[in-house]
Design a protein around this motif. Structure first.
Motif, mmCIF file in Angstrom:
data_model
loop_
_atom_site.group_PDB
_atom_site.id
_atom_site.type_symbol
_atom_site.label_atom_id
_atom_site.label_comp_id
_atom_site.label_asym_id
_atom_site.label_seq_id
_atom_site.Cartn_x
_atom_site.Cartn_y
_atom_site.Cartn_z
ATOM 1 N N ARG A 1 83.783 47.353 -35.602
ATOM 2 C CA ARG A 1 82.695 47.519 -35.511
ATOM 3 C C ARG A 1 81.798 49.001 -35.659
ATOM 4 N NH1 ARG A 1 79.613 42.795 -33.866
ATOM 5 N NH2 ARG A 1 77.802 44.130 -34.342
ATOM 6 N N ASP B 1 80.014 50.268 -39.117
ATOM 7 C CA ASP B 1 78.527 50.775 -39.011
ATOM 8 C C ASP B 1 78.321 52.236 -39.704
ATOM 9 O OD1 ASP B 1 77.904 48.445 -38.070
ATOM 10 O OD2 ASP B 1 77.855 49.217 -35.890
ATOM 11 N N ILE C 1 80.574 42.737 -39.733
ATOM 12 C CA ILE C 1 79.209 43.547 -40.125
ATOM 13 C C ILE C 1 78.193 42.545 -39.262
ATOM 14 C CG2 ILE C 1 77.600 44.159 -41.666
ATOM 15 C CD1 ILE C 1 79.718 44.703 -43.595
ATOM 16 N N ALA D 1 82.223 57.144 -36.375
ATOM 17 C CA ALA D 1 83.010 56.464 -37.369
ATOM 18 C C ALA D 1 84.322 56.872 -37.939
ATOM 19 C CB ALA D 1 81.889 56.202 -38.532
#
Length: 307
Positions: free
Chosen positions: A28, A32, A91, A211
């Motif tokens: 997740r 993103d 997503i 990320a």
């Protein structure tokens, strides 16, 4: 504390469960910031590179040329397609919910083995499959029909291709170790994911540090280290104990998702997840008994393995 539970083999098994469960919330975070294409390619590439570096020290052999088609199937289904579908689904689907849906992958593996490998579809297999699929329906519709989304079907499709990987890897596991099969499949999956490279370059340049950290975590720990310590554990533990430990992945994923992302699962999702896992337990109970009676222990492969 029980000394046996503190032994390296049990610690390795526990570490595998935690790593594979942590992959769901990490996805997740990664998707993103990096997007679907970059996260899918980078996780595979990082894991493949790490396993290739380890390969000479772990005694990984080159595969036979005749096994390359089967290895390609494993890479395309269990690595490339699985990563893309799971990342795409997450997503819109919460990490904990995705872990509950992925838990039914063994159902599709058993059904494929029944059709193509002539493995008997016993009453336990049929009943367990129905129970597991019913559980996934409960998870998917936990918030009513208004909460149903195509993303849930995408995650279930990821469970299907992971089942194909389990099925396709079974003949390979008779000739190679679990680590060897994982390495071959990871490298093949990375090659199949090369068309995603152009999107990856652009995404990395603008990706936030969180990320990038998430994809490094996914590639090095759940994917690479997870397979290594999983192979170490199952080589030294009974098949039943190893398989049973995998049932802990969804509840641990729910806990990690709550702590990391603040996700709170719907009570109906928990009930549906318990139903799905109960069906998989029923299937694997038959498989564990049959395996012990018919053939030597092999290293089971899972999902999700690794998220």
């Amino acid at each position: 504390m029980n000394l046996h539970l503190a032994s390296p083999r049990f610690l390795a098994l526990a570490g595998t469960v935690v790593l594979w469960a942590s992959a769901f919330p990490a996805i997740r975070v990664g998707v993103d910031g990096l997007g679907l294409a970059a996260l899918s390619f980078l996780r595979l590439a990082i894991a493949a590179a790490a396993l290739l570096v380890l390969a000479p020290f772990a005694g990984v052999r080159l595969p036979r040329r005749s096994d390359l088609p089967l290895i390609s199937m494993c890479g395309l289904s269990g690595m490339t397609a699985y990563q893309i579908l799971l990342n795409w689904g997450e997503i819109h689907v919460e990490a904990g919910t995705a872990s509950l849906l992925i838990a039914v992958a063994p159902v599709f593996s058993v059904l494929l083995a029944g059709v193509f490998l002539a493995e008997p579809l016993t009453r336990n297999v049929v009943v367990g499959s129905v129970i597991a699929i019913a559980g996934t329906a409960v998870v998917t519709l936990a918030e009513g029909f208004s909460g149903f989304s195509a993303a849930s079907l995408v995650v279930l499709a990821a469970a299907v291709v992971q089942g194909v990987y389990h099925f396709a890897s079974k003949p390979l596991l008779r000739r190679y170790t679990g680590l060897e099969v994982a390495t071959y499949a990871m490298v093949a999956g990375t090659l199949f994911a090369l068309p995603l490279l152009p999107w990856t370059v652009g995404a990395v340049v603008s990706a936030p540090a969180g990320a990038l950290g998430a994809v490094l975590f996914l590639g090095l720990l759940p994917s690479a280290l997870g397979f290594v310590i999983w192979g170490y554990a199952v080589a030294r533990l009974p098949m039943a104990a190893s398989t049973a430990a995998l049932y802990l992945v969804p509840p641990v994923a729910l806990l990690v998702s709550f702590v990391w992302l603040g996700e709170t699962p719907h009570p109906i999702e928990l009930i549906g997840g318990a139903i799905a896992v109960a069906g998989v337990v029923l299937i694997n109970r038959r498989r564990a008994v049959a395996a012990g009676a018919r053939e030597p222990q092999t290293v089971p492969t899972v999902a999700t393995a690794p998220g």
